[in-house]
Write a protein that holds these residues in place. Structure first.
Motif, PDB file in Angstrom:
ATOM      1  N   VAL A 397      43.375  28.835  -0.114  1.00 52.61           N
ATOM      2  CA  VAL A 397      42.806  29.291  -1.383  1.00 52.61           C
ATOM      3  C   VAL A 397      41.550  30.120  -1.179  1.00 52.61           C
ATOM      4  N   TRP A 398      40.687  29.720  -0.228  1.00 49.96           N
ATOM      5  CA  TRP A 398      39.371  30.347  -0.127  1.00 49.96           C
ATOM      6  C   TRP A 398      39.159  31.215   1.122  1.00 49.96           C
ATOM      7  N   SER A 399      40.193  31.430   1.933  1.00 47.30           N
ATOM      8  CA  SER A 399      40.023  32.317   3.093  1.00 47.30           C
ATOM      9  C   SER A 399      39.838  33.762   2.635  1.00 47.30           C
ATOM     10  N   ARG A 400      38.894  34.445   3.268  1.00 42.05           N
ATOM     11  CA  ARG A 400      38.695  35.867   2.963  1.00 42.05           C
ATOM     12  C   ARG A 400      39.856  36.697   3.511  1.00 42.05           C
ATOM     13  N   TYR A 401      40.432  36.246   4.590  1.00 41.43           N
ATOM     14  CA  TYR A 401      41.541  36.975   5.217  1.00 41.43           C
ATOM     15  C   TYR A 401      42.283  35.989   6.111  1.00 41.43           C
ATOM     16  N   THR A 552      67.068  25.906  -9.361  1.00 41.30           N
ATOM     17  CA  THR A 552      65.745  26.502  -9.546  1.00 41.30           C
ATOM     18  C   THR A 552      64.669  25.588  -8.980  1.00 41.30           C
ATOM     19  N   MET A 553      64.788  24.289  -9.256  1.00 37.87           N
ATOM     20  CA  MET A 553      63.830  23.328  -8.712  1.00 37.87           C
ATOM     21  C   MET A 553      63.860  23.334  -7.191  1.00 37.87           C
ATOM     22  N   CYS A 554      65.057  23.331  -6.628  1.00 40.16           N
ATOM     23  CA  CYS A 554      65.186  23.357  -5.166  1.00 40.16           C
ATOM     24  C   CYS A 554      64.589  24.631  -4.579  1.00 40.16           C
ATOM     25  N   ASN A 555      64.910  25.757  -5.197  1.00 39.06           N
ATOM     26  CA  ASN A 555      64.436  27.040  -4.681  1.00 39.06           C
ATOM     27  C   ASN A 555      62.931  27.073  -4.553  1.00 39.06           C
ATOM     28  N   TRP A 556      62.246  26.644  -5.607  1.00 37.36           N
ATOM     29  CA  TRP A 556      60.782  26.730  -5.571  1.00 37.36           C
ATOM     30  C   TRP A 556      60.167  25.627  -4.721  1.00 37.36           C
ATOM     31  N   GLU A 557      60.888  24.525  -4.552  1.00 42.75           N
ATOM     32  CA  GLU A 557      60.400  23.496  -3.624  1.00 42.75           C
ATOM     33  C   GLU A 557      60.433  24.022  -2.201  1.00 42.75           C
ATOM     34  N   TYR A 558      61.521  24.692  -1.828  1.00 45.07           N
ATOM     35  CA  TYR A 558      61.587  25.324  -0.506  1.00 45.07           C
ATOM     36  C   TYR A 558      60.492  26.382  -0.352  1.00 45.07           C
ATOM     37  N   ALA A 559      60.276  27.152  -1.410  1.00 44.58           N
ATOM     38  CA  ALA A 559      59.334  28.268  -1.342  1.00 44.58           C
ATOM     39  C   ALA A 559      57.935  27.802  -0.993  1.00 44.58           C
ATOM     40  N   GLY A 560      57.579  26.602  -1.417  1.00 44.78           N
ATOM     41  CA  GLY A 560      56.241  26.097  -1.120  1.00 44.78           C
ATOM     42  C   GLY A 560      55.978  26.029   0.367  1.00 44.78           C
ATOM     43  N   PHE A 561      56.935  25.506   1.129  1.00 44.38           N
ATOM     44  CA  PHE A 561      56.721  25.383   2.572  1.00 44.38           C
ATOM     45  C   PHE A 561      56.609  26.743   3.243  1.00 44.38           C
ATOM     46  N   PHE A 562      57.468  27.682   2.874  1.00 44.34           N
ATOM     47  CA  PHE A 562      57.486  28.967   3.581  1.00 44.34           C
ATOM     48  C   PHE A 562      56.365  29.908   3.150  1.00 44.34           C
ATOM     49  N   ASN A 563      55.816  29.687   1.961  1.00 43.45           N
ATOM     50  CA  ASN A 563      54.716  30.536   1.501  1.00 43.45           C
ATOM     51  C   ASN A 563      53.346  29.888   1.662  1.00 43.45           C
ATOM     52  N   ILE A 726      49.141  15.797  -6.262  1.00 40.33           N
ATOM     53  CA  ILE A 726      49.724  16.625  -7.321  1.00 40.33           C
ATOM     54  C   ILE A 726      48.848  17.856  -7.568  1.00 40.33           C
ATOM     55  N   ILE A 727      47.538  17.625  -7.666  1.00 40.38           N
ATOM     56  CA  ILE A 727      46.611  18.745  -7.890  1.00 40.38           C
ATOM     57  C   ILE A 727      46.674  19.723  -6.722  1.00 40.38           C
ATOM     58  N   HIS A 728      46.715  19.185  -5.518  1.00 41.15           N
ATOM     59  CA  HIS A 728      46.794  20.013  -4.303  1.00 41.15           C
ATOM     60  C   HIS A 728      48.025  20.914  -4.346  1.00 41.15           C
ATOM     61  N   ALA A 729      49.181  20.329  -4.680  1.00 44.04           N
ATOM     62  CA  ALA A 729      50.415  21.116  -4.698  1.00 44.04           C
ATOM     63  C   ALA A 729      50.375  22.185  -5.785  1.00 44.04           C
ATOM     64  N   LEU A 730      49.961  21.806  -6.979  1.00 42.95           N
ATOM     65  CA  LEU A 730      49.950  22.768  -8.084  1.00 42.95           C
ATOM     66  C   LEU A 730      48.953  23.887  -7.833  1.00 42.95           C
ATOM     67  N   ALA A 731      47.791  23.555  -7.259  1.00 41.75           N
ATOM     68  CA  ALA A 731      46.775  24.578  -6.985  1.00 41.75           C
ATOM     69  C   ALA A 731      47.273  25.568  -5.937  1.00 41.75           C
ATOM     70  N   LEU A 732      47.893  25.059  -4.873  1.00 41.62           N
ATOM     71  CA  LEU A 732      48.404  25.953  -3.831  1.00 41.62           C
ATOM     72  C   LEU A 732      49.532  26.836  -4.352  1.00 41.62           C
ATOM     73  N   TYR A 733      50.409  26.254  -5.127  1.00 39.40           N
ATOM     74  CA  TYR A 733      51.504  27.035  -5.699  1.00 39.40           C
ATOM     75  C   TYR A 733      50.964  28.161  -6.587  1.00 39.40           C
ATOM     76  N   PHE A 741      54.381  28.150 -14.305  1.00 44.14           N
ATOM     77  CA  PHE A 741      53.846  26.789 -14.314  1.00 44.14           C
ATOM     78  C   PHE A 741      54.968  25.771 -14.309  1.00 44.14           C
ATOM     79  N   TRP A 742      55.991  25.965 -15.148  1.00 44.31           N
ATOM     80  CA  TRP A 742      57.065  24.989 -15.220  1.00 44.31           C
ATOM     81  C   TRP A 742      57.929  25.011 -13.973  1.00 44.31           C
ATOM     82  N   GLN A 743      58.011  26.154 -13.312  1.00 41.57           N
ATOM     83  CA  GLN A 743      58.712  26.185 -12.030  1.00 41.57           C
ATOM     84  C   GLN A 743      57.930  25.401 -10.975  1.00 41.57           C
ATOM     85  N   ARG A 744      56.597  25.457 -11.049  1.00 41.21           N
ATOM     86  CA  ARG A 744      55.773  24.654 -10.145  1.00 41.21           C
ATOM     87  C   ARG A 744      56.010  23.165 -10.400  1.00 41.21           C
ATOM     88  N   ILE A 745      56.067  22.804 -11.688  1.00 36.09           N
ATOM     89  CA  ILE A 745      56.319  21.401 -12.033  1.00 36.09           C
ATOM     90  C   ILE A 745      57.688  20.965 -11.522  1.00 36.09           C
TER      91      ILE A 745
END
Length: 881
Positions: A397-401, A552-563, A726-733, A741-745
């Protein structure tokens, strides 16, 4: 280190000490220097109990009376048996007055002995100035008022001292006929048991004392018991604390002296045996502890925790080195991120210090110490997970680069080594595989081959169409049908290495359902010009999930790890190699020894071996290919089970690489492999503590005298960790994954729903040596709704057990006890992953049409309500007339 970082370090350390001090500010209360009028006297020593027939010896009793002689003027006893009948005789040696008691209950023969001894002592010892027949026997329901009066009359007839019985204030108010039969009123005023807040306790005592005085103006009123416990469960608004006891005593004693009250403090010494009848609080009513030590000062300021300054210093020492390291290392992190992580490190250190000091600051008892010893490692594990999640959050979240931000390269016509692409398939739908092969045929790279490795497929109608399609695509595509083949995917890939073109320098692996972009090879293969690069990884991505809730839920759950996860791991060259969209230097693969057929996650294990050999990895976060998500929640769970089981296999065989080996993997790589997989072990802990929580709940309901609520110091942080995750996951997403937002949920729910599958994989991985490869199914038929429940039948049963346990605790203990509410909340929080599994499974099987059908009644009700509330509605108008 920059001045700003030094300022952050100083600020956090100073703030830590100040906060410890603020939570432990000494409290002032009116000084008491007088002599206490009377105390309830139970001379049982710490190891003694009437329930175990272990009674105080005459020497024990005399020692206690000698101890009290200059502190009190009178003692009250409750029994005239089991050695307690000797108290009046021994008290006379120390000029102590005695209010002697007889304990009477449903044991009629014993009652006769109690009454006989009481009368005998009252006739014999002059220091007995009054007697009390029975203690709360009406409250307990042992006697009717009429039966109790008979005992009182018998004693009065044979003694020359005032006679009464002892009951709480409301019993005296409700039974004036009892008051008429006694010479004085012995009333118990214990505001803790009335759920009175600490600060209101002393006024409450005098208010109810005056109620008794008003009700019976011609009777002397003795406050037979008055006090406050120093430890134990919260009861309504009443909090049992050492500071609370000290303030209550000092305030009460001063006011009682001013108003000339006759009273007995409840009680002289802590009585551990009373836990069996009153719970944990029962053992903590004494103004001296069970070892006869002073629990608090009557003159000095009151401090609940005398060790707080040492705890604050230990917390600072534990946190200062990690903070120095990260503040020095993280020069590319903005100040807000540095401050956030430094504060979290300090909070973690303070929490662990608080927990470590608990045996010194809280009287736990034998069972409590056992629970502390069991839960301490679990809390250490949770703190480690939180710190690593915070580390990820801060950096992402806070890295300049980003230090290692790899992008697709421009095609290099001067460097185009031959690439051999390996496609291992097993019982895959032929039409799906054909689409993958067609996409590979469109690659704009000049020099590649494709090896299709069909293994363990028995039905020719499945593999022959693929073989025919390879022939149509030309000589670049070669098909191999291996039949029954050992090693599953790894075995097939190793066979492919033996068939690879001799001049191929790069090996690529792709899954059978992936459609790749034409520039995959042309923009990534140039990274291999750097001879230190061992493999290049592109992220997994998905297609055909739009419009399907489950996918859709699965897709975005996978996306978290790779992004998120892979991007952060790439910063320290510690990515997880995946068995699709990966390119490997062939010479490096030959050097480290082919694919590991012993491991169910052969791809991740190979990546670790390449890193240990000194090769670098490259992660390009650009989706060059898209595959299919599992068609069922069962398939989704099987896939994650395989990944987790394989990770445990790797750790069991390669743990020395991660922990003890001096060369090989870098420190950053070791940390990421451990920290990346460790949260799965906390899921296994979750399963263990879920069953422990169910067992403990039932035990508390059935055996409350033995089992009590676990310490809140372990429970509250658990809730905090749950909220933080929960906060950690939602903030990173929000920062790193481009979804709504609902895809994050939905992603969070899907990930949480895998908790049980992950836990099972961990425990089986630790206790077994080999499981068969479990193929992730594609293109499965949509199961019926009952199958949706069947896919999560284990999770549903555990969820229902947790709900049953929570309901049982509520029915047994109510909602007034703080510990009860916290425990019920813990049980409900533990059930969330199982409820998430049920929701995800139902999302898999319930169609949009079904949802609309079920929603129609609700929509109709909603419309009716709107019509009712609409000012223009005819219904509303007619009523207004």
């Amino acid at each position: 280190m920059r001045k700003s970082s030094i300022a952050i370090l100083a600020f956090v350390l100073v703030s830590n000490f100040v906060i410890w001090a603020m939570f432990n500010l000494p409290e002032s209360a009116q000084v008491w220097t007088g002599t206490i009028r009377g105390v309830s006297f139970s001379p049982y020593q710490a190891e003694q109990s009437p329930f175990e027939q272990k009674f105080p010896s005459p020497q024990d009793i005399e020692h206690d009376l000698q101890f009290l002689q200059d502190k009190v003027t009178s003692v009250r006893t409750y029994s005239s048996m089991d050695g307690i009948e000797i108290v009046p005789q021994l008290a006379g040696h120390y000029d102590l007055h005695v209010t002697a008691g007889a304990w009477i209950d449903h044991r009629l023969e014993r009652n006769e002995i109690e009454i006989r001894n009481l009368i005998k002592n009252a006739q014999k010892y002059r220091n007995i100035d009054r007697v009390i027949v029975g203690n709360e026997s009406i409250l307990r329901g042992d006697f009717t008022v009429k039966q109790l009066i008979e005992y009182i009359r018998r004693v009065r007839a044979l003694t020359q001292v005032p006679v009464s019985t002892a009951e709480p204030w409301h019993v005296w108010i409700e039974h004036p006929e009892l008051a008429q039969e006694v010479d004085f009123i012995a009333v118990h005023l214990l505001p803790y048991w009335e759920k009175v807040a600490n600060e209101e306790a002393v006024p409450w005592v005098f208010e109810h004392y005056n109620k008794i005085k008003t009700a019976y103006p011609n009777k002397h009123v003795l406050v037979g018991e008055v006090g406050w416990p120093s430890n134990g469960n919260r009861f309504g608004r009443a909090s049992a604390t050492l500071a609370g006891q000290a303030k209550f005593m000092r305030q009460f004693l001063n006011r009682a002296a001013t108003e000339r009250l006759d009273y007995f403090i409840m009680e002289a010494f802590d009585q551990p045996w009373k836990k069996a009848i009153e719970g944990s609080v029962g053992r903590h009513w004494g103004i001296f502890d069970a070892n006869r030590h002073e629990k608090f000062s009557m003159t000095e300021d009151i401090t609940e925790n005398p060790y707080w300054s040492a705890q604050a210093i230990v917390a600072m020492v534990l946190s200062v080195l990690p903070m120095l390291f990260f503040l020095f290392y993280w020069q590319n992190v903005r100040l807000r991120g540095q401050l956030f992580f430094a504060v979290l490190l300090q909070l973690a250190a303070s929490l662990m210090t608080w927990t470590l000091f608990m045996p010194a600051t809280v009287e736990l008892g034998t069972l409590g110490n056992v629970v502390w010893g069991v839960l301490l490692p679990a809390q250490l594990a949770l703190v480690f997970v939180v710190v690593m999640n915070a580390f990820e959050l801060t950096e992402m979240v806070w890295s300049r680069y980003l230090r290692r931000d790899f992008k697709p390269l421009k095609p290099n016509s001067n460097y185009a080594p031959k690439v051999s692409l390996h496609l291992a398939i097993c019982n895959e739908p032929p039409e799906m595989v054909k689409l993958t092969l067609d996409s590979l045929a469109k690659l704009d790279y000049p020099n590649f081959e494709v090896l299709v490795l069909d293994n363990n497929t028995v039905d020719p109608e499945i593999w022959k169409p693929v073989e025919a399609h390879c022939k149509l695509l030309g000589e670049k595509f070669r098909f191999f049908h291996l039949g029954k083949w050992k090693g599953y995917k790894a075995g097939a890939l190793n066979f492919g290495l033996t068939q690879t073109a001799p001049d191929a320098e790069v090996i690529g692996v792709i899954d059978s359902d992936y459609l790749v972009e034409s520039d995959w090879l042309s923009t990534l293969v140039p990274y291999f010009e750097n001879q230190k690069v061992g493999f290049v990884q592109a992220p997994q991505d998905n297609r055909e999930w739009e419009g399907d809730l489950f996918k859709t839920m699965c897709n975005w759950e996978y996306a978290g790890f790779f992004n998120i996860g892979m991007v952060q791991r790439n910063e320290r060259d510690a990515i997880i190699q995946h068995g699709t969209m990966t390119l490997i230097r062939r010479s490096a693969l030959n050097e480290v020894g082919d694919w590991g057929e012993w491991c169910i996650c052969e791809d991740a294990e190979l990546g670790m071996r390449l890193m240990r050999a000194g090769y670098n990895s490259v992660y390009v976060n650009h989706a060059y290919g898209k595959g299919l998500t599992p068609d069922s929640f069962a398939g989704y769970k099987r896939q994650r089970f395989r990944w987790v089981y394989g990770a445990v296999q790797i750790m069991r065989k390669r743990w020395r690489w991660l922990l003890t080996e001096k060369t090989g993997l870098t420190l950053g790589q070791r940390v990421h492999f451990i920290a990346g997989w460790f949260p799965w072990f906390t899921d296994a802990m979750h399963l263990t503590f879920t069953f422990a929580g169910i067992f403990w709940s039932i035990a508390m309901v059935l055996f409350p005298e033995t089992f009590e609520f676990p310490l809140a110091v372990f429970l509250v942080p658990t809730l905090g960790v749950f909220a933080f995750k929960i906060i950690h996951a939602l903030a990173l997403y929000k920062v790193r994954v481009k979804c709504s937002f609902w895809q994050r949920i939905g992603a969070a729910i899907a990930g949480m729903g895998l908790t049980h599958a992950i836990a099972r994989a961990i425990w089986l991985g630790l206790t077994t040596t080999q499981l068969p490869f479990m193929r992730t199914p594609k293109c499965e038929n949509k199961p019926a709704i009952l199958v949706g429940f069947y896919m999560v039948w284990e999770e549903v049963r555990i969820m229902l057990l947790l709900w049953f346990a929570a309901l049982s605790v509520l029915l047994r203990f109510g909602t007034t006890e703080w510990e009860s509410n916290v425990w019920v909340t813990i049980l409900l929080v533990q059930s969330v992953p199982y409820a998430a599994a049920l929701f995800t499974s139902l999302a898999n099987v319930v169609t949009a049409e079904q949802v609309q059908t079920w929603a129609k009644p609700l929509l109709q009700v909603n419309k009716s309500l709107k019509d009712l509330l609409n000012p223009q509605s005819p219904v509303r108008t007619s009523r207004s007339h």
